[in-house]
Design a protein around this motif. Structure first.
Motif, PDB file in Angstrom:
ATOM      1  N   SER A 143       0.850  -1.198   0.000  1.00  0.00           N
ATOM      2  CA  SER A 143       0.000   0.000   0.000  1.00  0.00           C
ATOM      3  C   SER A 143       0.888   1.252   0.000  1.00  0.00           C
ATOM      4  O   SER A 143       2.098   1.161   0.308  1.00  0.00           O
ATOM      5  CB  SER A 143      -0.875   0.012   1.254  1.00  0.00           C
ATOM      6  OG  SER A 143      -0.062   0.257   2.381  1.00  0.00           O
ATOM      7  N   GLY A 144       0.288   2.402  -0.288  1.00  0.00           N
ATOM      8  CA  GLY A 144       1.039   3.658  -0.302  1.00  0.00           C
ATOM      9  C   GLY A 144       1.704   3.912   1.045  1.00  0.00           C
ATOM     10  O   GLY A 144       2.850   4.361   1.116  1.00  0.00           O
ATOM     11  N   LYS A 145       0.964   3.595   2.113  1.00  0.00           N
ATOM     12  CA  LYS A 145       1.485   3.840   3.461  1.00  0.00           C
ATOM     13  C   LYS A 145       2.712   2.946   3.735  1.00  0.00           C
ATOM     14  O   LYS A 145       3.713   3.391   4.294  1.00  0.00           O
ATOM     15  CB  LYS A 145       0.381   3.553   4.485  1.00  0.00           C
ATOM     16  CG  LYS A 145       0.715   3.993   5.884  1.00  0.00           C
ATOM     17  CD  LYS A 145      -0.464   3.724   6.818  1.00  0.00           C
ATOM     18  CE  LYS A 145      -0.141   4.079   8.252  1.00  0.00           C
ATOM     19  NZ  LYS A 145       1.094   3.517   8.747  1.00  0.00           N
TER      20      LYS A 145
ATOM     21  N   GLY B 150       2.167  11.171  -0.143  1.00  0.00           N
ATOM     22  CA  GLY B 150       1.920  11.993  -1.328  1.00  0.00           C
ATOM     23  C   GLY B 150       3.065  11.834  -2.331  1.00  0.00           C
ATOM     24  O   GLY B 150       2.849  11.666  -3.529  1.00  0.00           O
ATOM     25  N   ASN B 151       4.274  11.868  -1.786  1.00  0.00           N
ATOM     26  CA  ASN B 151       5.457  11.708  -2.623  1.00  0.00           C
ATOM     27  C   ASN B 151       5.480  10.316  -3.268  1.00  0.00           C
ATOM     28  O   ASN B 151       5.882  10.159  -4.426  1.00  0.00           O
ATOM     29  CB  ASN B 151       6.702  11.910  -1.747  1.00  0.00           C
ATOM     30  CG  ASN B 151       7.868  12.443  -2.548  1.00  0.00           C
ATOM     31  OD1 ASN B 151       7.805  12.523  -3.764  1.00  0.00           O
ATOM     32  ND2 ASN B 151       8.941  12.793  -1.855  1.00  0.00           N
TER      33      ASN B 151
ATOM     34  N   ARG C 140       2.886   8.559  -4.110  1.00  0.00           N
ATOM     35  CA  ARG C 140       1.908   8.546  -5.214  1.00  0.00           C
ATOM     36  C   ARG C 140       2.527   9.148  -6.484  1.00  0.00           C
ATOM     37  O   ARG C 140       2.434   8.584  -7.570  1.00  0.00           O
ATOM     38  CB  ARG C 140       0.656   9.338  -4.823  1.00  0.00           C
ATOM     39  CG  ARG C 140      -0.404   8.469  -4.145  1.00  0.00           C
ATOM     40  CD  ARG C 140      -1.737   9.198  -4.076  1.00  0.00           C
ATOM     41  NE  ARG C 140      -1.675  10.416  -3.265  1.00  0.00           N
ATOM     42  CZ  ARG C 140      -1.784  10.441  -1.933  1.00  0.00           C
ATOM     43  NH1 ARG C 140      -1.960   9.311  -1.272  1.00  0.00           N
ATOM     44  NH2 ARG C 140      -1.711  11.566  -1.269  1.00  0.00           N
ATOM     45  N   VAL C 141       3.190  10.312  -6.283  1.00  0.00           N
ATOM     46  CA  VAL C 141       3.788  10.995  -7.436  1.00  0.00           C
ATOM     47  C   VAL C 141       4.850  10.104  -8.086  1.00  0.00           C
ATOM     48  O   VAL C 141       4.865   9.895  -9.305  1.00  0.00           O
ATOM     49  CB  VAL C 141       4.429  12.343  -6.986  1.00  0.00           C
ATOM     50  CG1 VAL C 141       5.208  12.999  -8.120  1.00  0.00           C
ATOM     51  CG2 VAL C 141       3.356  13.283  -6.459  1.00  0.00           C
ATOM     52  N   LYS C 142       5.718   9.562  -7.257  1.00  0.00           N
ATOM     53  CA  LYS C 142       6.836   8.779  -7.793  1.00  0.00           C
ATOM     54  C   LYS C 142       6.363   7.464  -8.400  1.00  0.00           C
ATOM     55  O   LYS C 142       6.917   6.993  -9.394  1.00  0.00           O
ATOM     56  CB  LYS C 142       7.856   8.518  -6.698  1.00  0.00           C
ATOM     57  CG  LYS C 142       8.555   9.788  -6.346  1.00  0.00           C
ATOM     58  CD  LYS C 142       9.754   9.592  -5.505  1.00  0.00           C
ATOM     59  CE  LYS C 142      10.247  10.927  -5.025  1.00  0.00           C
ATOM     60  NZ  LYS C 142      10.294  11.935  -6.085  1.00  0.00           N
ATOM     61  N   MET C 143       5.356   6.881  -7.769  1.00  0.00           N
ATOM     62  CA  MET C 143       4.828   5.618  -8.297  1.00  0.00           C
ATOM     63  C   MET C 143       4.238   5.844  -9.686  1.00  0.00           C
ATOM     64  O   MET C 143       4.494   5.070 -10.610  1.00  0.00           O
ATOM     65  CB  MET C 143       3.765   5.078  -7.331  1.00  0.00           C
ATOM     66  CG  MET C 143       3.179   3.756  -7.743  1.00  0.00           C
ATOM     67  SD  MET C 143       4.422   2.448  -7.782  1.00  0.00           S
ATOM     68  CE  MET C 143       4.380   1.927  -6.083  1.00  0.00           C
ATOM     69  N   ASN C 144       3.458   6.942  -9.824  1.00  0.00           N
ATOM     70  CA  ASN C 144       2.867   7.233 -11.132  1.00  0.00           C
ATOM     71  C   ASN C 144       3.953   7.474 -12.178  1.00  0.00           C
ATOM     72  O   ASN C 144       3.862   7.003 -13.307  1.00  0.00           O
ATOM     73  CB  ASN C 144       1.955   8.464 -11.054  1.00  0.00           C
ATOM     74  CG  ASN C 144       0.619   8.091 -10.440  1.00  0.00           C
ATOM     75  OD1 ASN C 144       0.196   6.937 -10.520  1.00  0.00           O
ATOM     76  ND2 ASN C 144      -0.042   9.042  -9.796  1.00  0.00           N
TER      77      ASN C 144
ATOM     78  N   ILE D 260      18.707  12.817  -4.808  1.00  0.00           N
ATOM     79  CA  ILE D 260      17.945  13.859  -5.523  1.00  0.00           C
ATOM     80  C   ILE D 260      16.717  13.235  -6.183  1.00  0.00           C
ATOM     81  O   ILE D 260      15.612  13.753  -6.094  1.00  0.00           O
ATOM     82  CB  ILE D 260      18.850  14.562  -6.579  1.00  0.00           C
ATOM     83  CG1 ILE D 260      19.923  15.372  -5.848  1.00  0.00           C
ATOM     84  CG2 ILE D 260      18.037  15.462  -7.501  1.00  0.00           C
ATOM     85  CD1 ILE D 260      21.059  15.852  -6.737  1.00  0.00           C
ATOM     86  N   GLU D 261      16.906  12.098  -6.802  1.00  0.00           N
ATOM     87  CA  GLU D 261      15.811  11.404  -7.486  1.00  0.00           C
ATOM     88  C   GLU D 261      14.676  11.073  -6.513  1.00  0.00           C
ATOM     89  O   GLU D 261      13.505  11.209  -6.829  1.00  0.00           O
ATOM     90  CB  GLU D 261      16.386  10.117  -8.110  1.00  0.00           C
ATOM     91  CG  GLU D 261      15.376   9.178  -8.737  1.00  0.00           C
ATOM     92  CD  GLU D 261      14.704   9.771  -9.965  1.00  0.00           C
ATOM     93  OE1 GLU D 261      15.330  10.564 -10.658  1.00  0.00           O
ATOM     94  OE2 GLU D 261      13.527   9.411 -10.220  1.00  0.00           O
ATOM     95  N   LEU D 262      15.054  10.682  -5.316  1.00  0.00           N
ATOM     96  CA  LEU D 262      14.042  10.295  -4.319  1.00  0.00           C
ATOM     97  C   LEU D 262      13.362  11.512  -3.709  1.00  0.00           C
ATOM     98  O   LEU D 262      12.213  11.456  -3.266  1.00  0.00           O
ATOM     99  CB  LEU D 262      14.719   9.452  -3.233  1.00  0.00           C
ATOM    100  CG  LEU D 262      13.852   8.529  -2.393  1.00  0.00           C
ATOM    101  CD1 LEU D 262      12.946   7.681  -3.267  1.00  0.00           C
ATOM    102  CD2 LEU D 262      14.718   7.618  -1.541  1.00  0.00           C
ATOM    103  N   LYS D 263      14.074  12.644  -3.696  1.00  0.00           N
ATOM    104  CA  LYS D 263      13.554  13.834  -3.040  1.00  0.00           C
ATOM    105  C   LYS D 263      12.666  14.663  -3.962  1.00  0.00           C
ATOM    106  O   LYS D 263      11.691  15.249  -3.535  1.00  0.00           O
ATOM    107  CB  LYS D 263      14.731  14.698  -2.553  1.00  0.00           C
ATOM    108  CG  LYS D 263      14.396  15.541  -1.342  1.00  0.00           C
ATOM    109  CD  LYS D 263      15.594  16.027  -0.590  1.00  0.00           C
ATOM    110  CE  LYS D 263      16.574  16.836  -1.420  1.00  0.00           C
ATOM    111  NZ  LYS D 263      17.630  17.456  -0.636  1.00  0.00           N
ATOM    112  N   LYS D 264      13.023  14.676  -5.268  1.00  0.00           N
ATOM    113  CA  LYS D 264      12.334  15.635  -6.161  1.00  0.00           C
ATOM    114  C   LYS D 264      10.882  15.219  -6.478  1.00  0.00           C
ATOM    115  O   LYS D 264      10.535  14.048  -6.398  1.00  0.00           O
ATOM    116  CB  LYS D 264      13.147  15.864  -7.422  1.00  0.00           C
ATOM    117  CG  LYS D 264      13.105  14.746  -8.448  1.00  0.00           C
ATOM    118  CD  LYS D 264      13.910  15.118  -9.670  1.00  0.00           C
ATOM    119  CE  LYS D 264      13.901  13.949 -10.656  1.00  0.00           C
ATOM    120  NZ  LYS D 264      14.839  14.013 -11.712  1.00  0.00           N
TER     121      LYS D 264
END
Lengths: 164, 199
Positions: free
Chosen positions: A131-133, A144-145, A147-151, B195-199
């Motif tokens: 899960s996201g959590k 939130g981060n 979700r963004v990175k997964m997408n 950086i990749e993980l933070k941005k």
């Protein structure tokens, strides 16, 4: 072998398939995969005495495996051969179903291999239904981060798959 | 194949090609910190080799040199051995204590980066710690080497000050360059991941 070593080997034996899958996600060369597999096993063993059982063993193990894989360096000698993807180990079998399966596996790992190490970690958690959590907790970033990175990681993978 | 099919393909991968479990280390160096540790070990032994060579130079080819000259240089070289051992013991302790793969991924990478940075500072201090020794050696050489005409105070002062300035600057630059050549690529790699993980 001491009893703690036996206990560890018994415990990790159940997860060796997934460790090898991580190795295949991160390394495109058969020997590098074996080296990464061995390194992960060694790192997990080194950390084993600190495992307090606060999380599931598998969750704890995945974190160590991915942290090791992310910074793992390919062998210098093998690194000098550009584009040496070694997917030949996917056995070509006569059975049509198996052949289709092997081709799909080969295509999947080939595509994943083109992602950067961080995106690979997100794709791993996606494939393992975290899960996201849970991912946020494993990676040390906000939901939130995640979700963004997964997408972003999924879109990159989609593009690679569609470009085939 | 679309992305939703991947989950099924992933779950279908139940081959038994995984190697046997072994808790032994292969001795292959595949982690950046281990690479640095190996380089450090090599640097340690080469520095010790250079210092032993220094002892040999002082005692063998210049057998006729005054005892005081040889004694002072020997004491200096011996002090350098102590300083080198101190710094390298710090380096090795640092590597033993760091990089826990159990941390959350972001924390683990940040920690690794922080340790690289700390190591860089240690490294520069290590190189700069040679300056007083080199200066003392220079003074001893100036004092003991026979000159046709004794050096004036001005000549002594300018020689020492200019060598000190160039030496300090040179060692600092050499340290930075050496660090970048040997370790820079690993540091850059980890930096990019953070950086990749933070941005």
């Amino acid at each position: 072998m001491t009893s703690i070593e036996q206990e560890f080997v018994h415990k990790i034996e159940k997860h060796k398939g997934i460790i090898f899958k991580i190795s295949k996600m991160y390394m495109d060369d058969q020997d590098d995969r074996k080296d990464l597999f061995q390194e992960i096993t060694y790192q997990v063993w080194k950390a084993y005495s600190s495992f307090r059982g606060e999380s599931e063993f598998s969750t704890w193990l995945y974190r160590i495996a991915l942290n090791t894989a992310i910074v793992f360096l390919k062998s210098e000698k093998r690194r000098s051969f550009i584009g040496n993807e070694d997917f030949t180990d996917y056995k070509i079998v006569q059975d049509e179903y198996d052949l289709e399966k092997e081709e799909k596996l080969s295509a999947m790992y080939k595509a994943i291999n083109q992602l950067n190490p961080i995106d690979k970690a997100f794709i791993f958690y996606y494939l393992e239904d975290f899960s996201g959590k849970e991912i946020a907790d494993q990676m040390g970033i906000s939901e939130g981060n995640v979700r963004v990175k997964m997408n972003r990681a999924k879109n990159k993978l989609k593009d690679i798959l569609n470009s085939k | 194949m679309n992305i939703d099919d991947l989950k099924n393909t992933w779950k279908d991968d139940i081959s038994d090609e995984a190697p046997e479990i072994s808790i032994e280390h292969t001795n292959k160096i595949n982690l950046p910190l281990e690479k640095i540790r190996r380089n450090m070990r090599m640097e340690f032994w080469s520095t010790i080799g250079i210092l032993i060579f220094g002892f040999a130079i002082v005692w063998i080819p210049v057998a006729e040199a005054p005892f005081k000259f040889k004694f002072y240089l020997t004491i200096l070289l011996f002090s350098m051995v102590i300083v080198v051992s101190f710094f390298f013991s710090k380096f090795f302790k640092l590597y033993k204590d760091i990089s826990s793969p159990m941390m959350k991924t972001y924390d683990s990478l940040k920690d690794l980066m922080y340790q690289f940075d700390l190591n860089k500072q240690y490294y520069l201090s290590f190189l700069l710690s040679f300056v007083p020794f080199l200066l003392c050696e220079l003074i001893i050489v100036i004092e003991f080497l026979p000159h046709r005409k004794p050096l004036s105070n001005f000549q002594v002062a300018t020689t020492i000050i200019s060598i000190l300035a160039v030496g300090l600057f040179g060692l600092f630059l050499l340290g930075k360059y050496w660090y970048r050549i040997f370790y820079g690529k690993y540091v850059k790699q980890i930096e990019n991941l953070v950086i990749e993980l933070k941005k």
